[in-house]
Design a protein around this motif. Structure first.
Motif, PDB file in Angstrom:
ATOM      1  N   SER A  80       0.822  -1.213   0.000  1.00  0.00           N
ATOM      2  CA  SER A  80       0.000   0.000   0.000  1.00  0.00           C
ATOM      3  C   SER A  80       0.853   1.260   0.000  1.00  0.00           C
ATOM      4  CB  SER A  80      -0.930   0.000   1.218  1.00  0.00           C
ATOM      5  OG  SER A  80      -0.188   0.110   2.419  1.00  0.00           O
ATOM      6  N   VAL A  81       2.090   1.155   0.482  1.00  0.00           N
ATOM      7  CA  VAL A  81       3.024   2.282   0.425  1.00  0.00           C
ATOM      8  C   VAL A  81       3.855   2.216  -0.852  1.00  0.00           C
ATOM      9  CG1 VAL A  81       4.975   3.425   1.549  1.00  0.00           C
ATOM     10  CG2 VAL A  81       3.133   2.434   2.937  1.00  0.00           C
ATOM     11  N   PHE A  82       4.268   1.004  -1.229  1.00  0.00           N
ATOM     12  CA  PHE A  82       5.158   0.822  -2.370  1.00  0.00           C
ATOM     13  C   PHE A  82       4.513   1.266  -3.680  1.00  0.00           C
ATOM     14  CE2 PHE A  82       6.527  -1.802  -5.939  1.00  0.00           C
ATOM     15  CZ  PHE A  82       7.895  -1.587  -5.936  1.00  0.00           C
ATOM     16  N   ILE A  83       3.281   0.813  -3.941  1.00  0.00           N
ATOM     17  CA  ILE A  83       2.648   1.058  -5.235  1.00  0.00           C
ATOM     18  C   ILE A  83       2.433   2.547  -5.516  1.00  0.00           C
ATOM     19  CG2 ILE A  83       0.553   0.687  -6.605  1.00  0.00           C
ATOM     20  CD1 ILE A  83       0.408  -2.124  -5.408  1.00  0.00           C
ATOM     21  N   PRO A  84       1.774   3.311  -4.622  1.00  0.00           N
ATOM     22  CA  PRO A  84       1.597   4.751  -4.936  1.00  0.00           C
ATOM     23  C   PRO A  84       2.903   5.516  -4.987  1.00  0.00           C
ATOM     24  CG  PRO A  84       0.860   4.269  -2.698  1.00  0.00           C
ATOM     25  CD  PRO A  84       1.108   2.956  -3.364  1.00  0.00           C
ATOM     26  N   PHE A 110       6.015   4.433  -5.956  1.00  0.00           N
ATOM     27  CA  PHE A 110       6.750   4.207  -7.195  1.00  0.00           C
ATOM     28  C   PHE A 110       5.941   4.638  -8.420  1.00  0.00           C
ATOM     29  CE2 PHE A 110       9.729   1.945  -4.655  1.00  0.00           C
ATOM     30  CZ  PHE A 110      10.916   1.955  -5.378  1.00  0.00           C
ATOM     31  N   PHE A 111       4.615   4.601  -8.314  1.00  0.00           N
ATOM     32  CA  PHE A 111       3.817   5.079  -9.443  1.00  0.00           C
ATOM     33  C   PHE A 111       4.001   6.574  -9.625  1.00  0.00           C
ATOM     34  CE2 PHE A 111      -0.089   6.640 -11.454  1.00  0.00           C
ATOM     35  CZ  PHE A 111      -0.084   5.858 -12.601  1.00  0.00           C
ATOM     36  N   LEU A 112       4.041   7.312  -8.521  1.00  0.00           N
ATOM     37  CA  LEU A 112       4.242   8.764  -8.627  1.00  0.00           C
ATOM     38  C   LEU A 112       5.642   9.074  -9.119  1.00  0.00           C
ATOM     39  CD1 LEU A 112       3.053  11.556  -8.246  1.00  0.00           C
ATOM     40  CD2 LEU A 112       3.939  11.552  -5.933  1.00  0.00           C
ATOM     41  N   VAL A 113       6.632   8.289  -8.654  1.00  0.00           N
ATOM     42  CA  VAL A 113       7.996   8.486  -9.134  1.00  0.00           C
ATOM     43  C   VAL A 113       8.054   8.282 -10.645  1.00  0.00           C
ATOM     44  CG1 VAL A 113      10.332   7.537  -9.098  1.00  0.00           C
ATOM     45  CG2 VAL A 113       9.119   7.919  -6.952  1.00  0.00           C
ATOM     46  N   SER A 114       7.364   7.246 -11.136  1.00  0.00           N
ATOM     47  CA  SER A 114       7.342   6.998 -12.578  1.00  0.00           C
ATOM     48  C   SER A 114       6.579   8.089 -13.322  1.00  0.00           C
ATOM     49  CB  SER A 114       6.692   5.638 -12.863  1.00  0.00           C
ATOM     50  OG  SER A 114       7.454   4.580 -12.344  1.00  0.00           O
ATOM     51  N   LEU A 115       5.483   8.567 -12.721  1.00  0.00           N
ATOM     52  CA  LEU A 115       4.634   9.541 -13.387  1.00  0.00           C
ATOM     53  C   LEU A 115       5.254  10.934 -13.438  1.00  0.00           C
ATOM     54  CD1 LEU A 115       1.837   9.763 -14.718  1.00  0.00           C
ATOM     55  CD2 LEU A 115       0.915  10.392 -12.478  1.00  0.00           C
ATOM     56  N   THR A 116       6.137  11.237 -12.483  1.00  0.00           N
ATOM     57  CA  THR A 116       6.767  12.556 -12.441  1.00  0.00           C
ATOM     58  C   THR A 116       7.598  12.803 -13.707  1.00  0.00           C
ATOM     59  OG1 THR A 116       6.910  12.467 -10.039  1.00  0.00           O
ATOM     60  CG2 THR A 116       8.331  14.051 -11.148  1.00  0.00           C
ATOM     61  N   ILE A 139       8.545  14.160   0.117  1.00  0.00           N
ATOM     62  CA  ILE A 139       8.944  14.563   1.470  1.00  0.00           C
ATOM     63  C   ILE A 139       8.362  13.593   2.497  1.00  0.00           C
ATOM     64  CG2 ILE A 139       8.626  16.331   3.252  1.00  0.00           C
ATOM     65  CD1 ILE A 139       8.778  18.426   1.027  1.00  0.00           C
ATOM     66  N   GLY A 140       7.096  13.220   2.311  1.00  0.00           N
ATOM     67  CA  GLY A 140       6.470  12.263   3.228  1.00  0.00           C
ATOM     68  C   GLY A 140       7.166  10.921   3.221  1.00  0.00           C
ATOM     69  N   VAL A 141       7.540  10.437   2.042  1.00  0.00           N
ATOM     70  CA  VAL A 141       8.261   9.166   1.952  1.00  0.00           C
ATOM     71  C   VAL A 141       9.631   9.276   2.608  1.00  0.00           C
ATOM     72  CG1 VAL A 141       9.302   7.519   0.349  1.00  0.00           C
ATOM     73  CG2 VAL A 141       7.026   8.437  -0.112  1.00  0.00           C
ATOM     74  N   GLY A 142      10.296  10.426   2.432  1.00  0.00           N
ATOM     75  CA  GLY A 142      11.604  10.615   3.065  1.00  0.00           C
ATOM     76  C   GLY A 142      11.517  10.568   4.577  1.00  0.00           C
ATOM     77  N   ILE A 143      10.482  11.192   5.145  1.00  0.00           N
ATOM     78  CA  ILE A 143      10.286  11.161   6.591  1.00  0.00           C
ATOM     79  C   ILE A 143       9.970   9.746   7.055  1.00  0.00           C
ATOM     80  CG2 ILE A 143       8.807  11.989   8.476  1.00  0.00           C
ATOM     81  CD1 ILE A 143       8.476  14.594   6.901  1.00  0.00           C
ATOM     82  N   MET A 163       4.260  -0.372 -13.849  1.00  0.00           N
ATOM     83  CA  MET A 163       3.918   1.038 -13.620  1.00  0.00           C
ATOM     84  C   MET A 163       4.689   1.947 -14.564  1.00  0.00           C
ATOM     85  SD  MET A 163       3.433   1.305  -9.460  1.00  0.00           S
ATOM     86  CE  MET A 163       4.870   0.324  -8.999  1.00  0.00           C
ATOM     87  N   GLU A 164       5.966   1.620 -14.790  1.00  0.00           N
ATOM     88  CA  GLU A 164       6.786   2.419 -15.696  1.00  0.00           C
ATOM     89  C   GLU A 164       6.236   2.373 -17.119  1.00  0.00           C
ATOM     90  OE1 GLU A 164      10.407   4.787 -16.298  1.00  0.00           O
ATOM     91  OE2 GLU A 164       9.232   4.183 -14.552  1.00  0.00           O
TER      92      GLU A 164
END
Length: 206
Positions: free
Chosen positions: A7-11, A13-19, A197-201, A160-161
């Motif tokens: 539930s943390v991994f999918i959104p 990495f999807f946002l990382v790919s979408l950026t 930022i949230g993932v980094g924290i 996702m990529e």
């Protein structure tokens, strides 16, 4: 692999790919100039490059962590701090991700050339290495076999990529018009920066 982890991994990495980045910009540009079907050859090379970077990142990090367990704490804090800094930088962006003008009269490149271009772009992208080194290892359990875990996560990453590459290429002129507006680019940067930022924290404190 637990549901809470996924539930943390999918959104994430999807946002990382979408950026917007080098690979997505390349897919968007080719989609506008040579068409989606021909751009798919670039996707093949890009996905091979992403898989190579992901596996190399995990193997390198795993080797260090297994030999020096105390490094893991430092690794988490450094990785978390990097992601927070990157998120802050994205918040400060002033539209620098706007898609540049593309020449429409250039001859169509060969399939092998497109695949090679995708491969080189993925492997030579320093942000890709940084993201995988910082983000992927925390989702792995180093007390168990890494190969099955990596196979599951890598298959999700590539799916996702590929989805994002196809979205950028098929978006074409509509996506270009949206990203050409500085206000839209700024909004996308802030949304992506906030999540990063949230993932980094989370990475530093988990």
């Amino acid at each position: 692999m637990t549901l809470s982890t996924l539930s943390v991994f999918i959104p994430t990495f999807f946002l990382v790919s979408l950026t917007p980045g080098l690979c997505m910009t390349l897919s968007l540009s080719l989609g506008m100039t040579v068409g989606v079907r021909r751009t798919a050859w670039m996707w093949i090379g890009e996905l091979i490059g992403v898989a190579t970077v992901a596996v190399a990142s995990v193997i390198g990090v795993a080797t260090v962590l297994l030999r020096y367990p105390g490094v893991f704490t430092v690794f988490k804090w450094v990785g978390g701090a990097y992601l927070v800094w990157l998120g802050i930088e994205m918040w400060r962006s002033r539209g620098n991700l706007a898609i540049p003008e593309i020449a429409h009269d250039a001859p169509a490149p060969r399939r092998a050339q497109l695949a090679g271009q995708g491969l080189v772009t993925a492997i030579a992208n320093p942000k890709g290495w940084a993201f995988f080194i910082a983000l992927l290892p925390p989702f792995l359990n180093f007390r168990h076999a890494l190969a099955p875990q990596l196979a599951v996560l890598l298959s999700m990453i590539l799916a996702m990529e590929l989805t994002c590459l196809a979205l950028y290429a098929s978006g074409g002129s509509a996506a270009r018009a949206m990203l050409a507006r500085r206000s839209n680019v700024r909004l996308m940067n802030r949304i992506a920066g906030t999540l990063i930022i949230g993932v980094g924290i989370w990475l530093a404190l988990d």
